[in-house]
Design an enzyme around this catalytic site. Structure first.
Site, short mmCIF file in Angstrom:
data_model
loop_
_atom_site.label_atom_id
_atom_site.label_comp_id
_atom_site.label_asym_id
_atom_site.label_seq_id
_atom_site.Cartn_x
_atom_site.Cartn_y
_atom_site.Cartn_z
N ARG A 539 0.64 -1.32 -0.11
CA ARG A 539 -0.08 0.04 -0.03
C ARG A 539 0.79 1.33 -0.14
O ARG A 539 2.07 1.22 0.58
CB ARG A 539 -0.76 0.19 1.10
N SER A 602 8.50 -4.96 5.93
CA SER A 602 8.32 -5.95 6.84
C SER A 602 8.97 -7.07 6.71
O SER A 602 8.85 -8.31 6.49
CB SER A 602 6.91 -6.73 6.80
N ASP A 656 6.89 -3.83 10.09
CA ASP A 656 5.23 -3.54 10.39
C ASP A 656 4.89 -3.88 11.94
O ASP A 656 3.99 -3.23 12.32
CB ASP A 656 4.59 -4.77 9.38
#
Ligand code: BG6
Ligand code: BG6
Ligand code: GLC
Ligand code: GLC
Length: 917
Positions: A539, A602, A656
């Site tokens: 995203r 992440s 993350d």
């Protein structure tokens, strides 16, 4: 010559007169073809009513599911015990089914009496008696040292929810023992057997005698799909389509239904054909108002019906010159065997005279002829009624199969059918007349219903053995409390290793400093960009933070990262990311804007400051070349430069877990742990600076990205890793790495399930032993399917549909097993995660010297969010393993991008402050 003719004429005339007389008297008992067709239609409606979920409670014909799903296929084998209780004789048997692949059954049996004081006494005593007989049989046959499975033929209406259980609905026929109705007869008998210490018997199946009969006959004739008993009682069973049985889940294949047709008419449906004799007989029976159809048909009642008729005729002066004997007044004095003897073709008349004389009567020739005809009418009516009900069943079978003509076999048993000279012929003839479009073969069960019961038991014992194999596999995934404590403690050791300078290089849990030292204080403000790479979705986000109000506005767009880019070259990957940023800026109308950016990345990165992160190694599904050992911030900057369209100020690179902790920390200041249970599995937490030997300084705290996914990479979890975990590891992009993650995260759970399913299929325990192409396909079980399959709200049928969508052609039994496998794998995952988390919160409590710790964990990830049980089991485990910590779980609603933006904002604020100083 003339005299002979005259005699013959006289006799014929006499016979005609008597027959006419009886016919007139019993007019109501003679059923026309139309009446029979009408009864047949009524019975069809009754069956439908009994099968319907809503209508069954009020149906008199109970249509009981038997959990017998298939007729024998010849593969049955083994040695079994069998009990046959409820017909005219009680038997104990040993049945040896098929040795060396041949269809062969050998039986040894022993009859035992059933005195009235036992069958109408106390229930406990009845079962004790049965157990005593079994023990006696085993002793005489020298079977005591063997552990044998037992099949119980129990010829009464039982409600079953599985094969090895049956709640007696009501006694019928001659039985009326107290305290048995409404209880499970299998457990009662099992309890009674416990009294015999040397008896080791497992009751695997409870079958009705009709079912046993059908199975006995089906062993020899695979067309047999109906079983009928016309003996002491009467009843029938047949194979019904599962889709029509609303009381049992699943719609595949067929199941045998015990109709309990003896109760037909108990709701008044047959009042128009019942006679005064039927009413009188019923009133004098053990179960008035019950089994009204049976009372017009079966052996226990036919003799009595004849007696009542004779008595009435005698009283009316139509027989015996109006004289009655005292014996004729006694209930039960005429038995069905007498009726059969009187109807014998040749000796019938002589038998009649003898029987009547034995009853103290003085019958004339005319009387004998009349009495014989009474018997014929009564037994004929019985055969007619049976034929009508059977015709209804045959029609149903034909319609279920959508056939124009049905070709089928009916297994038959029962003394009335067997000893009555005319009965079978009449029954067959009427059935064929009522259903001309069915070719019916009637097959007499020569060996009773126990042979069939043994077949059912054989299948049950095979299923039981398979169940054991399945349980053995599932047990590998069950962790004891002790094991979980062990895992928590090992995790604790690894955490300390990772923090210490000496042991850090070898530590599997890397404990990476993140340079995130403080929580947002609410004064942050401005517009920020964020990237969120490494979870299920990639995203790009725009965040507007307003100071003071702790409010953030977010705009975001999801972009796909094709597999060939995830696993292509590093340059391609970062070019693609920058392309997505460009699209997003365009989309937001921010082309050319120079904004600060926080990069949620992440994967494990070694950081020397908040805006530097060297990728240690890829995890999960990424494998782009030339990235490991490189600074991902530099790679991103270079890609932006290559594109030469806009400039961005990359302020922070954030894991993350850290982003999640921050997102939640913005709302709850107690949030000092971030947990991801998603595609991957990881955790971060706020650690005291003095404990972090890799970073200078002792003041305050810093967030540590544990990268606990690597826990176990040194072999410390090998005692709980299964062969399936190893297979999943070997087939992954990073064999030998991230072993804990591979047992706990969404990307791998489905794969573990798939490996188990393959193994179970190989063992012949699933999917009919056929490994389909789909099952060989890596990755078919995504987390979302796992979550769907395990949902409690889903009926089995829906589970099966999901499996079918996955290309797995499963039966209902298969679906149950698949669901169990999913459950075992996801439970272990949640427990392992819980044990890891317990280690952290306990450490935090001890480090701060608290008796009790109150702490919030910010959580994200599809496994945690979507799975129906994962979060609950995780929380329960933490509670058990860290009882002195009060842990609140806070779901991150906005993803970690928000946290990354906040970290960027804090970093910006600090930058500003440094500059101003
Ligand atoms: C026997 C079966 O052959 O027939 C029994 O083995 C069954 O299970 C019986 O109950 C039915 O007939 P009857 O006449 O003994 O009630
Ligand atoms: C998202 C976060 O909500 O969850 C990501 O924004 C994170 O940063 C992800 O990686 C983890 O869950 P999953 O299931 O998508 O891997
Ligand atoms: C009675 C019982 C039934 C049995 C039949 C024949 O009707 O209720 O279960 O099958 O007798 O024995
Ligand atoms: C993997 C990554 C880790 C990340 C986790 C959750 O374990 O190595 O950095 O936090 O997945 O996405």
């Amino acid at each position: 010559m003339f005299a002979v003719h005259l005699m013959a004429f006289y006799f014929t005339k006499l016979k005609e007169d008597q027959i006419k007389k009886v016919d007139r008297f019993l007019y109501h008992m003679r059923l026309s073809d139309e009446t029979l067709l009408d009864i047949m239609a009524r019975f069809q409606a009754e069956m439908q009513k009994g099968l319907g979920k809503d209508t069954n409670p009020t149906a008199s014909v109970k249509m009981l599911p038997t959990f017998v799903r298939a007729i024998p296929d010849g593969s049955e084998n083994g040695e079994f015990l069998s009990l046959d209780l409820g017909g005219s004789k009680f038997r104990v048997l040993k049945v040896q089914v098929s040795e060396e692949g041949k269809r062969n059954v050998q039986m040894e049996s022993q009859f035992y009496p059933t005195p009235n004081e036992i069958i109408r006494g106390n229930g406990t005593e009845l079962f004790e008696y049965v157990a005593d007989c079994l023990a006696d049989f085993m002793k005489t046959k020298d079977l005591m040292q063997k552990k044998l499975p037992l099949g119980l033929t129990f010829s009464f209406p039982c409600k079953q929810t599985k094969l090895e259980e049956g709640v007696l609905l009501s006694w019928t026929k001659k039985f009326k023992a107290r305290g048995v109705q409404g209880t499970d007869v299998v457990s009662s008998l099992t309890n009674a057997m416990r009294k015999h210490k040397d008896l080791d018997v497992d009751i695997l199946a409870l079958v009705n005698d009709t079912v046993g009969t059908m199975m006995t006959c089906a062993y020899d004739d695979p067309y047999c799909e109906v079983g009928v008993i016309i003996g002491t009682g009467t009843n029938a069973c047949y194979m019904e389509d599962m889709s029509n049985i609303e009381l049992v889940e699943g719609d595949e294949g067929r199941m045998c239904i015990n109709t309990e047709w003896g109760a037909f008419g108990d709701d008044g449906a047959l009042e128009d054909i019942r006679t005064e004799f039927d009413q009188e007989l019923d009133l004098g029976s053990l179960n008035p108002g019950k089994q009204l159809f049976e009372k017009m048909i079966s052996g226990l009642y036919l003799g009595e019906l004849v007696r009542l008729i004779l008595l009435k005729m005698a009283k009316a002066g139509l027989l015996f010159g109006g004289k009655k004997s005292s014996a004729l007044h006694i209930k039960g004095k005429i038995e069905t065997r007498h009726v059969a003897a009187m109807e014998k073709y040749k000796e019938g008349l002589a038998n009649t005279r003898e029987i009547l004389t034995d009853l103290g009567l003085e019958p004339s020739e005319a009387d004998c002829i009349a009495v014989q005809h009474v018997c014929t009418i009564v037994s004929f009516r019985s055969a007619n009624l049976c034929a009508a009900a059977l015709a209804a069943i045959l029609t149903r079978l034909r319609e279920n199969k959508k056939l124009v003509r049905l070709h089928t076999t009916v297994g038959m048993d029962g003394t009335l059918y067997k000893i009555h000279p005319q009965y079978p012929k009449r029954l067959h003839k009427v059935v064929r007349k009522l259903v001309p479009n069915c070719d019916v073969r009637f097959l007499l069960s020569e060996s009773g219903s126990t042979k069939g019961a043994a077949m059912v038991t054989a299948v049950a014992s095979r299923v039981q053995a398979q169940r054991k194999q399945i349980d053995k596999v599932l047990a590998l995934f069950r962790l004891t409390q002790e094991q979980l404590v062990g895992i928590r403690d090992k995790m604790r050791v690894e955490l300390e290793y990772g923090l210490k300078r000496d042991t850090h290089p070898l530590a599997t849990v890397k404990m990476l400093p993140t340079y995130v030292c403080g929580m947002p204080d609410g004064t942050e403000k401005g517009k920020f960009l964020a990237l969120d790479l490494g979870g299920t979705n990639f995203r790009v986000l725009l965040m507007k933070i307003r100071s003071g109000r702790r409010s953030v506005r977010m705009y975001n767009k999801i972009f796909a990262i094709p597999l060939e880019i995830m696993q292509g070259t590093g340059e391609e990957l970062f070019d693609h990311i920058v392309q997505c940023i460009a699209d997003f800026l365009d989309y937001m109308g921010l082309k050319g804007a120079q904004l600060p950016l926080g990069f949620t990345f992440s994967f494990p990165c070694r950081q020397a400051s908040i805006d530097k992160g060297t990728l240690i190694e890829w995890t999960k599904g990424f494998k782009a070349t030339d990235c490991e050992g490189e600074d991902v911030v530099d790679m991103l900057r270079e890609a932006i430069k290559r594109r030469n369209e806009f400039d961005l100020d990359i302020v922070a690179v954030v894991n993350d877990t850290v982003g999640t902790m921050m997102t939640c920390g913005y709302e709850d200041r107690n949030c000092e742990v971030g947990l991801i249970a998603g595609t991957g599995s990881n955790m971060c937490y706020m650690e005291e600076m003095r404990n972090i030997e890799l970073v200078e300084g002792d003041e305050g705290k810093m967030c540590i990205n544990t990268e606990w996914g690597g826990f176990g990479d040194n072999g410390c979890l090998d005692d709980i890793r299964t062969q399936y975990d190893k297979e999943v590891d070997e087939g992954s992009l990073n064999p030998g790495k991230q072993r804990y993650e591979k047992m706990t995260s969404g990307m791998y759970l489905g794969e573990i399930v798939r490996q188990i399913l393959i193994d179970l299929t190989k063992q012949g325990l699933l999917f009919r032993g056929q490994i389909s192409e789909r099952l060989r396909t890596r990755g078919i079980f995504e987390t979302k399917f796992l979550s769907q399959i395990e949902s409690d709200r889903l009926a089995l049928l829906q589970v099966r549909k999901i499996l079918q969508q996955l290309g797995l052609d499963s039966t209902c039994e298969d679906s149950i097993v698949v669901k169990e496998v999913c459950g075992a794998v996801s439970r272990r995952a949640a427990e392992l995660c819980g044990a890891g988390l317990a280690a952290i919160v306990e450490k935090r409590r001890e480090d701060q010297g608290f008796e009790h710790l109150k702490i919030t964990v910010g959580v994200d990830g599809t496994l945690y969010k979507l799975h129906p049980h994962f979060s609950r089991i995780l929380q329960e485990t933490v509670k058990e393993l860290a009882p002195r910590c009060d842990v609140t779980f806070m779901l991150s609603e906005d993803g970690s991008g928000k946290g990354a933006a906040l970290i960027t904002a804090v970093a910006k604020r600090l930058q500003q402050a440094r500059r101003e100083n």
